[in-house]
Scaffold this active site. Structure first.
Site, mmCIF file in Angstrom:
data_model
loop_
_atom_site.group_PDB
_atom_site.id
_atom_site.type_symbol
_atom_site.label_atom_id
_atom_site.label_comp_id
_atom_site.label_asym_id
_atom_site.label_seq_id
_atom_site.Cartn_x
_atom_site.Cartn_y
_atom_site.Cartn_z
ATOM 1 N N ARG A 159 0.992 -1.219 -0.052
ATOM 2 C CA ARG A 159 -0.313 0.196 -0.061
ATOM 3 C C ARG A 159 0.870 1.351 0.146
ATOM 4 O O ARG A 159 0.793 1.904 0.694
ATOM 5 C CB ARG A 159 -0.807 0.270 1.032
ATOM 6 N N SER A 210 -9.587 1.599 4.084
ATOM 7 C CA SER A 210 -9.013 0.720 6.042
ATOM 8 C C SER A 210 -8.276 2.119 5.659
ATOM 9 O O SER A 210 -7.573 2.620 5.466
ATOM 10 C CB SER A 210 -7.667 -0.361 4.777
ATOM 11 N N GLU A 221 -2.444 3.705 6.249
ATOM 12 C CA GLU A 221 -2.643 3.756 5.207
ATOM 13 C C GLU A 221 -3.527 4.779 5.014
ATOM 14 O O GLU A 221 -3.012 5.357 3.569
ATOM 15 C CB GLU A 221 -3.660 2.356 4.944
#
Ligand SMILES: Cc1cc2nc3c(=O)[nH]c(=O)nc-3n(C[C@H](O)[C@H](O)[C@H](O)COP(=O)(O)OP(=O)(O)OC[C@H]3O[C@@H](n4cnc5c(N)ncnc54)[C@H](O)[C@@H]3O)c2cc1C
Length: 300
Positions: free
Chosen positions: A175, A226, A296
């Site tokens: 990510r 997320s 994230e």
């Protein structure tokens, strides 16, 4: 109005220049103040002209895709916020190599690939962003990630101009990548090698991923996916739930009752409230399990 905004208006021929533009509607969380100046970029020539001015006036800048992974501060963003317009949304193919502009929506990319009988990146159907955001964030789901398929990337770097770069030498990680707007890089497009696949199989994978999302993620309130990366060998949602924070409310923001690694905006949430929930989750999880949760979400 600032001098530099007028200069941008005079100089950029193919782009829209909007001072004090609200960013809230341009993010999936629907939170945050305005951009001092939003530029909807209409051509690569304008990109070069824009950066001449950004550099000479030492303006801060950042890049926004579909705003599906960002938190905009309540006070807004100083300097120039850049979005890629239609000129960066083209998609084409040569055999099983697809080249897509960074402004293409992930959903459109997956659908077009399916029509060409090319598959592998169906996981992007579940990621509500742009191809530029998917490359910058190395977006992934269902055991696939963007970097696996990326062959080359067209990028702009301040001071270096526009280049096409082989993807092999780029350090993509879970990510993240060195190609995010925050690193001073603009992704303009990418080339992806997909597999020849049966159209029905691709359709089946798309439907499976979509229905999994419908069952496991909040759909009633705005969110940004997320909040934390999953720590090695565990799940952020499990740790937050174990810390007793599923459903926790702070003003208009709430740790989702459906998925504890999501924060939802139940109406009128502020950026400060989201950050306070982020902080609370980090502290509680750390004191219970000594795990440091890593964001994230990109806080702009
Ligand atoms: C409901 C929901 C589910 C999600 N599920 C997933 C998932 O399963 N997997 C996953 O990986 N993500 C997921 N996300 C997060 C998000 O969709 C991805 O990170 C996506 O790739 C972000 O793309 P974007 O275009 O919206 O980028 P933005 O959110 O606008 O930007 C994110 C970051 O990328 C940078 N960026 C964007 N475009 C460019 C560009 N052209 N050049 C350089 N930098 C750029 C920005 O500066 C910022 O740092 C989810 C989000 C939501 C709302």
């Amino acid at each position: 109005m600032k001098d530099w905004v007028d200069k941008l208006r005079d100089t950029l021929r193919d782009s829209a220049v909007r001072p004090q533009a609200p960013l809230r509607p341009l993010t999936t969380l629907r939170i945050g103040g305005p951009a001092e100046c939003l530029v909807e970029l209409g051509s690569e020539a304008d990109l070069l002209a824009l950066f001449d001015l950004i550099e000479s006036a030492a303006l801060p800048f950042l890049v926004l895709g579909k705003g599906s992974n960002v938190l905009v501060p309540d006070e807004g963003v100083k300097g120039v916020v850049i979005r890629l317009g239609k000129a960066f949304q083209r998609i084409g193919r040569q055999e099983n190599l697809i080249s897509a502009g960074a402004g293409c929506a992930n959903g459109g990319f997956v659908e077009q690939s399916r029509k060409w009988g090319l598959g592998g990146m169906e996981f992007l159907i579940a990621v509500p962003g742009t191809i530029g955001g998917a490359i910058a964030m190395n977006a992934g789901a269902h055991d696939g990630e963007t970097a696996q398929f990326l062959q080359a990337v067209r990028v702009f770097r301040a001071g270096e101009g526009i280049k096409t770069q082989d993807a092999g030498g780029i350090l993509f990680a879970y990510r993240t990548s060195p190609l995010r707007g925050q690193e001073g890089v603009l992704v303009l497009g990418g080339e992806f090698r997909l597999k020849n696949m049966d159209g029905q199989d691709i359709k089946h994978r798309i439907r499976t991923f979509q229905s999994y999302r419908r069952e496991t993620q909040p759909r009633d309130f705005p969110n940004c996916g997320s909040i934390f990366k999953n720590p090695p060998g565990d799940f952020a949602a499990r740790l937050i739930e174990e810390a007793g924070l599923k459903g926790e409310i702070l003003g208009g923001a709430q740790v989702s009752e459906v998925h504890a690694n999501f924060i939802v905006n139940r109406g009128g949430a502020s950026s400060a409230e989201v950050l306070a929930l982020v902080d609370l989750a980090r502290k509680r999880v750390y004191s219970l399990n000594q795990v440091e949760l890593e964001l994230e979400l990109q806080v702009l």
